[in-house]
Design an enzyme around this catalytic site. Structure first.
Site, mmCIF file in Angstrom:
data_model
loop_
_atom_site.group_PDB
_atom_site.id
_atom_site.type_symbol
_atom_site.label_atom_id
_atom_site.label_comp_id
_atom_site.label_asym_id
_atom_site.label_seq_id
_atom_site.Cartn_x
_atom_site.Cartn_y
_atom_site.Cartn_z
ATOM 1 N N ASN A 488 -9.720 -32.657 -4.671
ATOM 2 C CA ASN A 488 -8.986 -32.421 -3.426
ATOM 3 C C ASN A 488 -7.997 -33.541 -3.189
ATOM 4 O O ASN A 488 -8.146 -34.649 -3.709
ATOM 5 C CB ASN A 488 -9.930 -32.303 -2.232
ATOM 6 C CG ASN A 488 -10.512 -33.631 -1.801
ATOM 7 O OD1 ASN A 488 -11.507 -34.084 -2.368
ATOM 8 N ND2 ASN A 488 -9.915 -34.258 -0.807
ATOM 9 N N CYS A 489 -6.953 -33.247 -2.397
ATOM 10 C CA CYS A 489 -6.042 -34.293 -1.928
ATOM 11 C C CYS A 489 -6.165 -34.317 -0.406
ATOM 12 O O CYS A 489 -7.233 -34.027 0.123
ATOM 13 C CB CYS A 489 -4.614 -34.047 -2.407
ATOM 14 S SG CYS A 489 -3.882 -32.528 -1.797
ATOM 15 N N ALA A 490 -5.100 -34.647 0.297
ATOM 16 C CA ALA A 490 -5.205 -34.809 1.751
ATOM 17 C C ALA A 490 -5.545 -33.516 2.470
ATOM 18 O O ALA A 490 -6.300 -33.513 3.434
ATOM 19 C CB ALA A 490 -3.905 -35.381 2.300
#
Length: 547
Positions: A488-490
């Site tokens: 995942n990222c932000a």
């Protein structure tokens, strides 16, 4: 390969997001110690001043230990199993690496052109050395930290589950990975000592090049930082500038905070004091653009859709303006009207370049909260002109965004929020829509039969907002057996699948609470929003339990 690069880039978000609070904490301390703003209560030696001095010493932790932050943060996202143990391995192997480097330099420093006898108590600038966790070592910055952490993650993913003979069982798992890392770090440390001083010289030359590139350099940097967001590669653009040594040692974020009091107290134009600060103006598009974009969406929406469109835009605009997370807003039009996103990148770059041309610099990669506490309030007493110039240019671009977006939406009939055909896939579903679809049993009705059937069964086990979405997303992605990788990222849940034909449609994901879906065959990005760390945890638990 591209998928791996994107995964690596997004992994840097875990440590990067901590800077938001750390920067705010330091900014508040600097404001509260500013005698020009608060009067005699903030004079040195008062109880008020001493309290905020103690506060500030703790607030500096993240900036003073950036290397450790990245070393410990990357395994959280990149390790495929036992992430906590991977973090432990990364921390210990990184420290081992630095002890090896320190020992090599203490014996053969002159051979490699490094003066290891230099005293760092008065500062390490220009020495090529740095104190990390009490170790006097080569200053490899976050690049060295990321390289070592990546090596450890590779060792962990490859050897953590290796079964050793029973009599060697005590060396399995973390011990085995650390042992391999120990032996590997000695030649790696020797290689760094031999190569890095030359790289340091090259970085010094690059700093001068970027700063001398002026307005065009700021425009190109900001354009690439925006236009690459859909690919996830924008992390590779801003990281060398904001956290790395592209323009100043240790990055703009630390340099700006470290010199904020000096800049604020000086009457010399800040651009003369810190010309590299032009490469951290990309946050202005997060603060000033959303209002213009949202106004264009609202005024071009069908009258009966405007109330619903407004309810959709208010939270995503507030998220973008206040904390600088723009993906929920940008992804509302990225898929519906890609040309608008290209225009957005051009306008964002032009806004930053214009501000820089008029003397605006600072550390403005985040949202309005960062602007206030790290820039505007401390700078106001002696640099109010720069602040007002920035706000004036920003508001002008708010109007430009509105005019340009509205014209293009009407000219090309883009189906932005509020203009979609009833029941079409372009609609960004609200939570109320989701609940209504669940209530009526229509969730995922338009998706693939296999995925839809799985989703229907899976939703029955949902017990909280995170589990609900994780359960539905897993089903819509083809179930646990179809998942090969999770990250995942932000705001995005990044998933690799074995069989793309089992993945449901974007409308199904939106019906299950997603803000959007980026589908690149076997690599998918489910736009979740700020809940993505919690949703990912639930999602991974289900994937591991289902295999």
């Amino acid at each position: 390969m591209m998928e791996k690069i994107q995964r690596f880039g997004s992994a840097m978000l875990a440590p990067v997001l901590i800077f938001a609070f750390a920067g705010l904490a330091v900014g508040i301390a600097i404001i509260c110690k500013n005698e020009q703003l608060l009067g005699s209560i903030a004079a040195e030696g008062t109880g008020w001043y001493n309290f905020w001095s103690v506060w500030e010493s703790g607030a500096w932790t993240v900036f003073n230990q950036m290397e450790l932050l990245f070393v410990l943060g990357l395994p959280i996202a990149l390790a495929k199993t036992a992430q906590a143990r991977a973090v432990l391995e990364a921390g210990m192997i990184y420290l081992t690496f630095n002890y090896f480097v320190a020992s090599i330099l203490s014996i053969w420093g002159d051979t490699f052109g490094v003066d290891y006898s230099v005293d760092l108590s008065e500062g390490a600038a220009g020495t090529g050395l740095k104190m990390i966790a009490g170790i006097k070592t080569l200053d490899t910055g976050i690049f060295g930290a990321i390289i070592i952490s990546a090596i450890v993650v590779w060792l962990h993913n490859r050897y953590f589950n290796t079964k050793l003979p029973d009599f060697l069982g005590i060396f399995q798992g973390t011990q085995f990975v650390y042992g391999l890392g120990f032996f590997l770090m000695m030649p790696v440390a020797l290689a760094f000592v031999a190569i890095w001083p030359t790289i340091q010289t090259g970085i010094g030359s690059l700093q001068g090049f970027f700063i001398s590139s002026g307005v065009f350099g700021v425009w190109l940097y900001t354009f690439l930082e925006r236009i690459l967001i859909p690919t996830g590669l924008h992390h590779f653009i801003y990281t060398p500038f904001v956290f790395g040594p592209a323009v100043v040692p240790d990055g703009i974020t630390k340099y700006w905070v470290a010199n904020l009091e000096t800049f604020a107290a000086s009457t010399t134009p800040v651009k003369e004091l810190f010309p590299g600060g032009g490469f951290a103006l990309h946050g202005n598009s997060k603060v000033f653009a959303p209002l213009g974009i949202a106004a264009a969406f609202y005024t071009t929406a069908r009258p009966e859709k405007r109330k619903e469109t407004l309810a959709l835009l208010i939270p995503v605009c507030l998220t973008a303006i206040l904390i600088g997370i723009t993906e929920p807003l940008e992804f509302t039009f990225l898929f519906l009207a890609p040309p608008l996103f290209a225009v957005h990148a051009v306008l964002a770059a032009t806004m930053a370049a214009t501000m820089y041309g008029f003397g605006v610099v600072g550390n403005m990669g985040g949202g309005l909260i960062d602007f206030l506490f790290q820039n505007w309030i401390p700078m106001w007493p002696n640099h109010s002109g720069m602040v007002l110039t920035q706000i004036g240019i920003g508001l002008c671009f708010t109007l430009i965004y509105f005019v340009v977006f509205r014209f293009l939406i009407l000219k090309f009939d883009f189906k932005t929020p509020g203009r979609e055909v009833d029941g079409g896939e372009t609609k960004l579903y609200t939570k109320a829509d989701y609940k209504e679809a669940k209530k009526n049993g229509t969730l995922g009705a338009e998706g693939s039969a296999a995925a839809g059937a799985t989703a229907g069964a899976a939703t029955a086990v949902a017990s909280d907002p995170y589990t609900q979405r994780a359960t539905d997303f897993l089903a819509l992605l083809g179930g646990p057996a179809n998942i090969t990788d999770v990250n995942n990222c932000a705001t995005r849940l990044r998933v690799s699948v074995d069989d793309p034909s089992l993945v449901a449609t974007e409308a199904d994901f939106k019906s299950s609470g997603a803000l959007g879906l980026v589908n690149k065959g076997k690599a998918l990005q489910v736009i979740v929003g700020m809940d993505v760390p919690q949703v990912r945890d639930k999602f991974e638990e289900m994937v591991n339990a289902g295999k």
